[in-house]
Design a protein around this motif. Structure first.
Motif, PDB file in Angstrom:
ATOM      1  N   ASP A 286     -93.656 -12.378  27.877  1.00 46.53           N
ATOM      2  CA  ASP A 286     -93.719 -12.721  26.455  1.00 46.53           C
ATOM      3  C   ASP A 286     -93.376 -11.516  25.586  1.00 46.53           C
ATOM      4  OD1 ASP A 286     -94.507 -15.170  27.341  1.00 46.53           O
ATOM      5  OD2 ASP A 286     -96.470 -15.174  26.359  1.00 46.53           O
TER       6      ASP A 286
ATOM      7  N   VAL B 237     -93.225 -16.975  20.478  1.00 45.92           N
ATOM      8  CA  VAL B 237     -92.840 -16.911  21.889  1.00 45.92           C
ATOM      9  C   VAL B 237     -93.685 -17.875  22.711  1.00 45.92           C
ATOM     10  CG1 VAL B 237     -92.729 -15.449  23.936  1.00 45.92           C
ATOM     11  CG2 VAL B 237     -92.024 -14.541  21.712  1.00 45.92           C
ATOM     12  N   ARG B 238     -94.985 -17.882  22.469  1.00 47.37           N
ATOM     13  CA  ARG B 238     -95.874 -18.744  23.250  1.00 47.37           C
ATOM     14  C   ARG B 238     -95.552 -20.220  23.037  1.00 47.37           C
ATOM     15  NH1 ARG B 238    -101.575 -15.453  22.240  1.00 47.37           N
ATOM     16  NH2 ARG B 238    -101.183 -13.792  23.780  1.00 47.37           N
TER      17      ARG B 238
ATOM     18  N   GLU C 147     -90.450 -11.294  22.844  1.00 47.13           N
ATOM     19  CA  GLU C 147     -90.843 -10.959  21.472  1.00 47.13           C
ATOM     20  C   GLU C 147     -89.993  -9.811  20.930  1.00 47.13           C
ATOM     21  OE1 GLU C 147     -94.829  -9.288  19.131  1.00 47.13           O
ATOM     22  OE2 GLU C 147     -94.926  -9.843  21.256  1.00 47.13           O
TER      23      GLU C 147
ATOM     24  N   ARG D  87     -95.595 -13.104  18.524  1.00 49.91           N
ATOM     25  CA  ARG D  87     -96.083 -13.528  19.843  1.00 49.91           C
ATOM     26  C   ARG D  87     -96.372 -15.029  19.873  1.00 49.91           C
ATOM     27  NH1 ARG D  87     -98.373 -10.649  24.056  1.00 49.91           N
ATOM     28  NH2 ARG D  87     -96.892  -9.076  23.319  1.00 49.91           N
TER      29      ARG D  87
END
Length: 266
Positions: free
Chosen positions: A52, A66-67, A56, A63
């Motif tokens: 991640d 990305v998640r 990022e 973040r």
């Protein structure tokens, strides 16, 4: 359990700029770009997926963005996440064996049931993503028109189908179909669309809550997702169909031809 590799790899991310002014959320744009790289084979099945933090930094996003994007990859069965081990590219099974193309109604008849269908809402217009542009040999941002249908077998939900064609080439092809004045096969004939072959990929995944509701599927039952790219006799892609079958009511059967005994090596 897939064969997961323990080798360490560099991020090796091919970044394509995200449109921060677009109405499409950044996490979905990121999902599309990461999916493109997975399907293009940038990261091999079973190998580590970029961390991640690397994603990022590469895309200069938060973040949480990305998640959300990686969660979509997990939902699409493209990435597997393991607590304490990280994320890995899923070992997708793709079959390149030729199969006989049949309309959904013919598939239902072959099962000894009565086919019917209904259209789901109005025709939708979207700008194509990178993946769709590659499939249809068009430009990113070109518009496609999409017809959504629900197929029934003996009046029970069997599968949903989305049919996608380029708007500038076949504008209005679905109009009479949606109004009930014309069958889809007749609309194709009227526009000179003669699909002579299809390329097909098959995956199993858990459907969204909305799709599960349309199909009347119980929780925990996966959908069999079939994507077919139709080609004209000029070998030009013309349409993309995505079908979500109820996993508890449909199975895919293929005939596998073996080589002659003298060609067989065991």
């Amino acid at each position: 359990m897939p064969d997961l590799q323990t080798v360490d790899t560099s991020p090796d991310i091919e970044v394509r700029a995200l449109d921060r002014k677009s109405a499409v959320p950044l996490y979905h744009q990121l999902f599309i770009d990461l999916r493109r790289q997975i399907l293009d084979g940038r990261w091999k099945p079973g190998h580590p997926f970029p961390k991640d933090s690397d994603i990022e930094a590469a895309y200069d996003v938060s973040r949480i963005t990305v998640r959300q994007a990686v969660s979509q990859l997990v939902d699409a069965n493209l990435v597997l996440r393991f607590r304490g081990r990280g994320s890995f590219v899923s070992s997708l099974i793709r079959s390149d064996a030729p199969v006989n193309h049949r309309l959904v109604r013919d598939e239902i008849r072959a099962l000894g049931m009565k086919p019917s269908h209904r259209n789901l809402g109005p025709i939708e217009i979207f700008e194509v993503s990178d993946l769709t542009a590659k499939q249809m040999h068009c430009e990113i941002g070109d518009e496609v028109q999409i017809l959504q249908r629900l197929h029934l077998a003996d009046d029970r939900p069997f599968c949903t189908e989305s049919i996608m064609l380029l708007k500038d080439r076949y504008d209005g092809i679905f109009d009479r179909v949606v109004s009930g004045k014309e069958e889809l096969t007749d609309a194709y004939k009227r526009f000179g669309v003669n699909v002579v072959k299809s390329e097909q990929t098959v995956n199993a995944m858990m459907p969204s809550e909305e799709r599960r509701e349309k199909l009347g599927m119980p929780d925990g039952v996966p959908a069999l997702v079939v994507e077919r790219i139709g080609f004209l006799d000029t070998n030009e892609p013309v349409d993309v169909r995505r079908l979500y079958y109820r996993g508890d009511r449909f199975s895919l059967r293929q005939e596998v031809l073996w080589p002659s005994p003298e060609d067989t090596r065991i």
